[in-house]
Design a protein around this motif. Sequence first.
Motif, mmCIF file in Angstrom:
data_model
loop_
_atom_site.group_PDB
_atom_site.id
_atom_site.type_symbol
_atom_site.label_atom_id
_atom_site.label_comp_id
_atom_site.label_asym_id
_atom_site.label_seq_id
_atom_site.Cartn_x
_atom_site.Cartn_y
_atom_site.Cartn_z
ATOM 1 N N SER A 289 0.822 -1.205 0.000
ATOM 2 C CA SER A 289 0.000 0.000 0.000
ATOM 3 C C SER A 289 0.858 1.258 0.000
ATOM 4 C CB SER A 289 -0.925 0.011 1.207
ATOM 5 O OG SER A 289 -0.214 0.411 2.350
ATOM 6 N N LEU A 290 2.163 1.078 0.157
ATOM 7 C CA LEU A 290 3.038 2.243 0.190
ATOM 8 C C LEU A 290 3.833 2.265 -1.102
ATOM 9 C CD1 LEU A 290 3.690 4.401 2.276
ATOM 10 C CD2 LEU A 290 5.652 3.037 2.923
ATOM 11 N N PRO A 291 3.497 3.151 -2.021
ATOM 12 C CA PRO A 291 4.176 3.137 -3.306
ATOM 13 C C PRO A 291 5.686 3.276 -3.141
ATOM 14 C CG PRO A 291 2.316 4.603 -3.385
ATOM 15 C CD PRO A 291 2.478 4.184 -1.967
ATOM 16 N N MET A 292 6.407 2.494 -3.949
ATOM 17 C CA MET A 292 7.856 2.492 -3.885
ATOM 18 C C MET A 292 8.424 3.895 -3.959
ATOM 19 S SD MET A 292 10.732 2.809 -5.898
ATOM 20 C CE MET A 292 10.418 2.441 -7.591
ATOM 21 N N ILE A 293 7.864 4.706 -4.875
ATOM 22 C CA ILE A 293 8.442 6.027 -5.104
ATOM 23 C C ILE A 293 8.434 6.860 -3.824
ATOM 24 C CG2 ILE A 293 8.142 8.179 -6.347
ATOM 25 C CD1 ILE A 293 9.147 6.189 -8.190
ATOM 26 N N ILE A 294 7.331 6.791 -3.092
ATOM 27 C CA ILE A 294 7.259 7.579 -1.865
ATOM 28 C C ILE A 294 8.324 7.138 -0.876
ATOM 29 C CG2 ILE A 294 5.876 8.021 0.183
ATOM 30 C CD1 ILE A 294 3.639 8.574 -1.375
ATOM 31 N N LEU A 295 8.396 5.813 -0.709
ATOM 32 C CA LEU A 295 9.391 5.267 0.201
ATOM 33 C C LEU A 295 10.788 5.656 -0.272
ATOM 34 C CD1 LEU A 295 8.953 3.490 2.643
ATOM 35 C CD2 LEU A 295 9.613 1.547 1.257
ATOM 36 N N PRO B 194 -9.311 -11.454 -13.461
ATOM 37 C CA PRO B 194 -7.881 -11.201 -13.269
ATOM 38 C C PRO B 194 -7.504 -9.756 -13.581
ATOM 39 C CG PRO B 194 -8.193 -13.161 -14.601
ATOM 40 C CD PRO B 194 -9.543 -12.557 -14.403
ATOM 41 N N LEU B 195 -8.202 -9.173 -14.547
ATOM 42 C CA LEU B 195 -7.899 -7.792 -14.928
ATOM 43 C C LEU B 195 -8.203 -6.835 -13.777
ATOM 44 C CD1 LEU B 195 -6.901 -6.435 -17.475
ATOM 45 C CD2 LEU B 195 -9.250 -5.879 -18.035
ATOM 46 N N ILE B 196 -9.341 -7.065 -13.140
ATOM 47 C CA ILE B 196 -9.723 -6.201 -12.023
ATOM 48 C C ILE B 196 -8.770 -6.398 -10.847
ATOM 49 C CG2 ILE B 196 -11.520 -5.839 -10.304
ATOM 50 C CD1 ILE B 196 -13.472 -6.505 -12.661
ATOM 51 N N ASN B 197 -8.395 -7.665 -10.613
ATOM 52 C CA ASN B 197 -7.434 -7.930 -9.552
ATOM 53 C C ASN B 197 -6.104 -7.239 -9.825
ATOM 54 O OD1 ASN B 197 -8.990 -9.457 -7.826
ATOM 55 N ND2 ASN B 197 -8.638 -11.315 -9.000
ATOM 56 N N LEU B 198 -5.710 -7.250 -11.092
ATOM 57 C CA LEU B 198 -4.462 -6.600 -11.478
ATOM 58 C C LEU B 198 -4.464 -5.140 -11.064
ATOM 59 C CD1 LEU B 198 -1.846 -6.714 -13.517
ATOM 60 C CD2 LEU B 198 -3.386 -5.351 -14.898
ATOM 61 N N LEU B 199 -5.604 -4.507 -11.273
ATOM 62 C CA LEU B 199 -5.724 -3.102 -10.931
ATOM 63 C C LEU B 199 -5.378 -2.891 -9.462
ATOM 64 C CD1 LEU B 199 -6.724 -0.620 -12.577
ATOM 65 C CD2 LEU B 199 -8.778 -0.776 -11.202
ATOM 66 N N GLY B 200 -5.901 -3.782 -8.615
ATOM 67 C CA GLY B 200 -5.617 -3.670 -7.192
ATOM 68 C C GLY B 200 -4.139 -3.849 -6.883
ATOM 69 N N ILE B 201 -3.524 -4.831 -7.555
ATOM 70 C CA ILE B 201 -2.132 -5.148 -7.245
ATOM 71 C C ILE B 201 -1.191 -4.071 -7.799
ATOM 72 C CG2 ILE B 201 -0.269 -6.785 -7.673
ATOM 73 C CD1 ILE B 201 -2.426 -8.963 -7.761
ATOM 74 N N GLN B 202 -1.464 -3.629 -9.033
ATOM 75 C CA GLN B 202 -0.553 -2.686 -9.672
ATOM 76 C C GLN B 202 -0.830 -1.232 -9.279
ATOM 77 O OE1 GLN B 202 2.087 -3.259 -11.238
ATOM 78 N NE2 GLN B 202 1.959 -5.447 -11.599
ATOM 79 N N LEU B 203 -1.792 -1.069 -8.398
ATOM 80 C CA LEU B 203 -2.173 0.286 -8.035
ATOM 81 C C LEU B 203 -1.000 1.112 -7.536
ATOM 82 C CD1 LEU B 203 -4.798 1.933 -7.861
ATOM 83 C CD2 LEU B 203 -4.764 1.461 -5.423
ATOM 84 N N SER B 204 -0.139 0.481 -6.731
ATOM 85 C CA SER B 204 0.947 1.282 -6.176
ATOM 86 C C SER B 204 1.941 1.672 -7.263
ATOM 87 C CB SER B 204 1.641 0.549 -5.027
ATOM 88 O OG SER B 204 2.123 -0.678 -5.473
ATOM 89 N N ILE C 4 0.331 4.626 -8.882
ATOM 90 C CA ILE C 4 0.492 5.831 -8.069
ATOM 91 C C ILE C 4 1.916 6.353 -8.169
ATOM 92 C CG2 ILE C 4 0.444 6.730 -5.713
ATOM 93 C CD1 ILE C 4 -1.835 4.782 -5.145
ATOM 94 N N GLY C 5 2.887 5.411 -8.151
ATOM 95 C CA GLY C 5 4.273 5.813 -8.315
ATOM 96 C C GLY C 5 4.495 6.544 -9.620
ATOM 97 N N GLY C 6 3.896 6.012 -10.691
ATOM 98 C CA GLY C 6 4.006 6.652 -11.995
ATOM 99 C C GLY C 6 3.421 8.050 -11.981
ATOM 100 N N VAL C 7 2.294 8.192 -11.317
ATOM 101 C CA VAL C 7 1.647 9.503 -11.240
ATOM 102 C C VAL C 7 2.587 10.524 -10.599
ATOM 103 C CG1 VAL C 7 -0.250 10.791 -10.224
ATOM 104 C CG2 VAL C 7 -0.677 8.535 -11.171
#
Lengths: 547, 308, 326
Positions: B149-155, C251-261, C264-267
Amino acid sequence: MSTPILKVDNLTVAAGDNRIIDGVSFEVGNSEIYGIYGESGAGKTTLGRALANWLPAGVEQTGGKVLFAGHDLRTTGANRVTIGRDIAYIGAKPQSALDPTVPVGPQIVEKLLMVQPGLTRTEAKQRVMDLLHEVRIASPEERFYDYPTKYSGGMMQRAMIVDALCADPAVLIADDIIRPLDVTVAAQIVSILKDLCLKRKMAVIFLASSLLALRLVAGKVGVMHEGRLIEEQPVETLLTAPKTEYTKTAISHVPRIWSSNEFPEDRGRADDKPLMEVREVSRTYKVRKRGTFGQFNHVKAVQGVSFDIMPRENFGIVGESGCGKSTLTRLLTWLEKPDSGDIRLGGTSLANFSGRELLDKRREFQLLLQDPYNSLPPRVTVGRMIEEGLRLRGTPKAEMREKVKEAMVSVGLPTSIYDDLPNALSTGERQRISIARALVLDPKLLILDETLSALDQGEQSKLIDLFAKLQETKDLTYVFISHDLAMVRKVCNRIGAMYFGKMVEIGDNKSIFFEPKHDYTKALLSAAPTLDEKPFDAGELGFEPIQ
Amino acid sequence: MSDVAQITPTAPVAAENEGQSTVTMRILKTAWRSKAFQFGFWIFVILVVTSLILPLVSPVSATKMAIREKFLPPLFMGEGWSWIHPLGTDQLGRDMLMRCMVGLRYSLMIGIITVVLMFIVGCGLGLLAGFKGKWWDTIIMRITDAQLSLPMIILAITILGISKPSVASIIVVLGLSGWPLYARVARSAAVTEREKEYVRGLRVVGAGDWRILLLYAAPNILPPIAFVAVLDIARMMIFESILGFLGLGIQPPTPSFGSIIADARKYLINAWWIATSPGVFLAVALTAINLMGASLEKARNTVYAGAR
Amino acid sequence: MIFVEFLIKRILQGLVIVAITSFVIFTLLRVIPGDPVRLIVGGMAPDNVVEEVAAKMGLRDPILVQYGRYMGNLVTGDMGQSYLRPKSGMIATGGEYVDPTKSDMAEVWDLILERVPLTLQLAATALVFALLVSLPIGIAGGLRSEGWPARIAFGIQSLFVSIPNFWLAIILILFLSVKWHLIPALGYKGFAYVILPAIVLAVEISPFIIRTLTTSLAEVMQSYFIDEAKVRGLPRRRIVFGHALRNASVPLINLLGIQLSTLIGGVLVVEYIFDYPGLGHLTVVSVVGRDFPVIQGIAITISAVFVFINILVDLVAYMIDPRVEL
């Protein structure tokens, strides 16, 4: 017979150069149930699929015709013959036949609306509901909206019958539809299907690998072997006077339970004390009830089971899937402890042992596994696998190797495969490794959990001989846990029948098979897939299949 | 198994047909048969070999400045290009090709070490959680969730932005971001493995959890995960370059893709190649790795679908 | 009932996760060298002033005490105040002494709230772009898993996943914005400013979508019920769109949950490059300025968003496929 509704004329089907169906011809008329017998690999499934114009990619019809009411299935348009409406198909995999993410009822309605566009949704639903009643699915109003995973195999197969029949097809292809089912369930399904089809004057092609099932439903039966229809006769004639050697052999391979008066030899002695005593053992599993904040359902897998196992005897435990056999196996092998009750080995309760003592005690009772393919880890050599038990107990290397080789010889494995990986080994060889692994520990009791069921007839009888030989030379005792009644009849001295977690009847071979007392034992035996006459009349006992 | 299923082209060669060859070997063979894998493989080999050898034998240095030779364009691109600097030079006259080569070395090194570490940590914890179950499972999976839940970039920017970045701290930060996925995959594989027949066989013989897990289950569970880890090498290399771009990666004068591109932003209009060539260079290397990784993954899926 | 139990369970779990995350970040910020007080009061300030301010702010208390106090405030919705940003929104210029203990510093909560909509807008646009590209490619690749559509999907996925986002951003800015003046970049003055960063993010996300979709759809197409649907009389269109895609979407929806971080990092990175005033931009600036309360606030917000979206993902997955365990 009137004009045949389905006519197969010199049909040939091939995958590349490999001919799977080779010049098959037959006819089926209305209200006729035409059986086709064939072992697996005979080409039955391909034939069934060809009849529904449903060959898989890479497999092609290379010659001949399948005519439905005179129309060639391959060339006629979908407006003349609609697969799913005019010709329906039921297969051997009911539990993966529907989309697991959509409830059963709506899927059948969807299909009906697709093949009969004129119907309204309400009409379609009503028709499906009526049929669900007809195939005797309990409370179809609720079941209608259940998902496929909530259905047991037998229920699902009934739902698939509804799916096939809802559009009132003229021809039904039933391909090995009872293969995945327990015997008592299979018997029910077959009789339901027969009634429905006769009522609708449907033509049925019933493909099966069980002569018994064919005897229950079919009029005429064709025998299929290596892609050809080698003979065709009314079923009773076929069974009494087969024309070909192949059929004769096939009939002789059908297990017999009641035809012989021989009983397995009793090696017990008068002063024997029980080897293992099972006393009132029960095991209940807590299954979390969803949506109830941590409440549990209590599944009583084994309830108050007691019996003794005497030295050098073969004790059989029979029952259908879900009866508690697997749980009992885990208890007998002390992989799980009973909630209550006691298992004693040589007079001492197993609960008294732990750690090193238990490890020593474990040498005495060993398990032989069911599934030969998963019973061996893939990256471990044969020798290493067999010696695991000794290695754990710190046996010196030289002695270990000696014992392993000895065990390999005694189970009939070449010692040359000591350093091989098990990948290339046959099912029979794999089971022998499993036996050798137990034998190096010098056990007294071997528990066989469906160990023979994955093997073909020939390999099975070889292993049964091996077990008998080992019993003599090493003074072994066996517990056979199995659903295969014919095998148990041939091998076991005493037998216990399980139903819903309880041991409903224990008796010697003769009394269980010839004078069963409990109604369930009778039902189980009467559904056994054999051709010989049963010495008692079970009638319609109407047992609820275990779910 | 019925006759049709055996000849359906989608059902791959049955497991027994290939005799003694292990699943791992079959996956490698299947992958090798695909053009994509070979393409990626050879590009990768060429890149790695040249980036290891060229900086050693070439007289041109990656860090030596030559102000008179600054802003030289790549081959055939405008005024003043030379064979000595095939990709041109930067604002300080340093050779771009050499800088890319050295950058690739660091990038690859960090990528591979990170993946190995997070594979070990993630799979180790995942196996433990899946095989032992109970509170092991709960605790490990909760930590995993928190980490995810903690994005790598932030860490990363928190740790590296406030302390001083070094190769070791970069690896730790990247590794922290990756291990939870390995833990999840390994856990679910271990849960499946635990129920397999052979485990029951070993238990009856008397083997304990740890013994079964380490000697028998792990060798089964880990190789298929390792194949997919190849893809993560590329991912980690991208992350490393992002850190470099943010000024949190390897510190100058050592060249790294990210920092080169970040510096080059100022000269974007007049000397576009300084920002472009490292990007292309990195993208080619990553494509090579990704082609290999994706082919391996595909081969793995094919082989496992066949074994089922 | 199942829903209620699920929600309660997952929200409790989520709170645990947020607590762990915030504790980790909180500790990290205090263990890692670099005294924020020195930054706040300026390099020239005498040591006794530093200590005085630090004590006043409670920064010399044990970490657990500080954490407890922080969490106590958090429960009441108070994330503290920025060390560096006065209420006006302008960063205090270096050297000028701002008393961070006074109430003229911006509330962290306000800073975050102000930027969340912009970041959401960017993320949503990027997701739409990514789906527009990857759904057709992924579906075609999954349906013809041996033919050229699958090869195209494979190629695009391998290429896109190999392009570093910051580099693509620079190239796009250089050509589309600086040289050809097609789309504005840098800063935010309206929706047009979302397009370029969203494209960069979409390129980053779409390989994952394509890969998951091709694999899962190809797998579903192999399953027996799809085959049997033909003989049951369902037309192909119905089989693909009514059943195969439905199954493949889990699986696609699950992927969204897993790759979310990852998303966010990309953002964060993309916002920083495009000078887009969202959460990511705020994060980078705050780290550079060691603005601890803001970093903590963002970390907690993001992990809460992560938890929330994952609950949502599981609910949607359950709604599509009841076999998914809640």
